[in-house]
Enzyme design. Structure first.
Site, short mmCIF file in Angstrom:
data_model
loop_
_atom_site.label_atom_id
_atom_site.label_comp_id
_atom_site.label_asym_id
_atom_site.label_seq_id
_atom_site.Cartn_x
_atom_site.Cartn_y
_atom_site.Cartn_z
N PRO A 236 48.80 36.88 41.78
CA PRO A 236 48.31 35.75 42.57
C PRO A 236 47.00 36.08 43.27
O PRO A 236 46.80 37.20 43.75
CB PRO A 236 49.44 35.53 43.59
CG PRO A 236 50.64 36.14 42.96
CD PRO A 236 50.15 37.29 42.17
N GLU A 237 46.11 35.10 43.32
CA GLU A 237 44.85 35.30 44.03
C GLU A 237 44.99 34.82 45.47
O GLU A 237 46.02 34.29 45.88
CB GLU A 237 43.73 34.59 43.27
CG GLU A 237 43.65 35.07 41.82
CD GLU A 237 42.29 34.93 41.18
OE1 GLU A 237 41.27 34.86 41.90
OE2 GLU A 237 42.23 34.91 39.94
N ASN B 40 40.88 37.79 39.06
CA ASN B 40 40.19 37.71 37.79
C ASN B 40 39.63 36.33 37.48
O ASN B 40 38.56 36.18 36.91
CB ASN B 40 41.13 38.15 36.66
CG ASN B 40 40.41 38.94 35.59
OD1 ASN B 40 39.21 39.15 35.66
ND2 ASN B 40 41.15 39.36 34.58
N ARG C 132 41.00 48.59 55.62
CA ARG C 132 40.73 48.91 54.23
C ARG C 132 40.24 47.71 53.43
O ARG C 132 39.79 47.86 52.30
CB ARG C 132 41.98 49.47 53.55
CG ARG C 132 42.45 50.79 54.09
CD ARG C 132 43.43 51.45 53.13
NE ARG C 132 44.62 50.64 52.89
CZ ARG C 132 45.75 50.76 53.60
NH1 ARG C 132 45.81 51.61 54.62
NH2 ARG C 132 46.80 50.02 53.31
N LYS D 228 44.99 39.41 49.45
CA LYS D 228 46.22 39.26 48.69
C LYS D 228 47.43 39.79 49.45
O LYS D 228 48.48 40.04 48.84
CB LYS D 228 46.08 39.96 47.34
CG LYS D 228 44.96 39.38 46.48
CD LYS D 228 44.87 40.06 45.13
CE LYS D 228 43.73 39.46 44.32
NZ LYS D 228 43.65 40.05 42.96
N ARG E 247 40.73 45.45 33.46
CA ARG E 247 40.97 44.00 33.60
C ARG E 247 40.11 43.23 32.61
O ARG E 247 38.96 43.60 32.34
CB ARG E 247 40.63 43.54 35.03
CG ARG E 247 41.42 44.23 36.13
CD ARG E 247 42.91 43.95 36.05
NE ARG E 247 43.22 42.54 36.19
CZ ARG E 247 43.36 41.91 37.36
NH1 ARG E 247 43.22 42.60 38.49
NH2 ARG E 247 43.65 40.64 37.40
#
Length: 270
Positions: A2-3, A167, A126, A52, A259
């Protein structure tokens, strides 16, 4: 995976249904049993997303951190909840401010853990700025990008540079701005970056509002169907070998850092 818009949508739903309520938390599967016991019976103060990552803040300065990964999903139900089915990592339920009961089961996440404030701060440190957050600073990402010789296709997927882009958004926003995914970060102009950021923020807000992506401009929103029945129509993502919606050149495909990468050599030269 999931984005970012999916996590923000989940965060808003959990906030709306359970914030301010005493929440019961358990781990039918057992893998999160110790963490569930730490927050069970506490009031959920806030639900938010950062990229995310989904974050539930409970009274007592405890945070449940969830990363869905490739297979994680929430399954909702009313109260009383039925008996758990399958491997339920976390079950949470309560009655929200409107008095209606709400419950949800979490299955298959990459991460489900309780964090104290220092650990929460380390997690956030991060992550790069998230286009869907009001406190996001796009200049933080620009500094990293403008100094890097890594490709912009790689940088957009680096969650320490910009959080929440996956992506599909990577492929589609670069196409919309005519930028080759192989161009080095040092080759991205400041105005180009400002336009990319603004477009990402706009596209992702549409995803939050509609519950699904919408990345094709109205004048191109016709012709070839989406790559799957329940997926959005795209310009290049998952369309390798098919004609570009704008110039009819075949959509290209390669693999970048593990990817799949899609682009149009005609519209994104370089």
């Amino acid at each position: 995976m999931p984005e970012g818009h999916t996590l923000h949508r989940l965060a808003r739903r959990h906030e709306r249904r359970l914030a301010g309520a005493v929440v019961r938390v358990s781990s039918p599967q057992g893998k999160f049993a110790a963490g569930a016991a730490r927050v069970d019976g506490r009031t959920l103060l806030r639900s938010q997303a950062w990229g995310k990552h989904l974050l539930h803040e409970y009274e007592g300065e405890l945070f449940v951190h969830i990363h869905l990964g490739l297979y994680g999903t929430f399954i909702e139900s009313g109260l009383p909840m039925p008996e758990p089915v399958g491997q339920v990592r976390m079950r949470m339920y309560g009655s929200g401010r409107d008095g209606s009961g709400f419950g949800t089961d979490l299955r298959g996440p990459t991460a489900c853990e309780v964090l104290a404030p220092p650990e929460m701060a380390a997690l956030v440190a991060r992550l790069g700025p998230d286009p869907l957050r009001s406190d996001a600073d796009p200049d933080r990402a620009w500094v990293r990008i403008s100094r890097s010789r890594r490709s912009i296709g790689s940088l957009l997927m680096d969650q320490s540079v910009i959080a929440g882009v996956g992506n599909v958004y990577r492929a589609e926003v670069l196409f919309r701005h005519g930028i080759s995914p192989s161009r080095a970060g040092t080759g991205i102009g400041r105005d180009e970056w400002s336009a990319l950021w603004a477009d990402l923020a706009g596209l992702m807000r549409v995803g939050v509002r509609r519950g699904k992506m919408h990345v094709v401009r109205p004048e191109h929103d016709h012709g070839a169907p989406s790559y799957a029945a329940d997926r959005p129509r795209t310009y290049v993502y998952r369309r390798a070998g098919e004609p570009c919606r704008r110039c009819a050149a075949p959509v290209r495909h390669s693999v970048l850092e593990g990817r799949n990468l899609f682009w149009c050599a005609g519209c994104q030269p370089g």
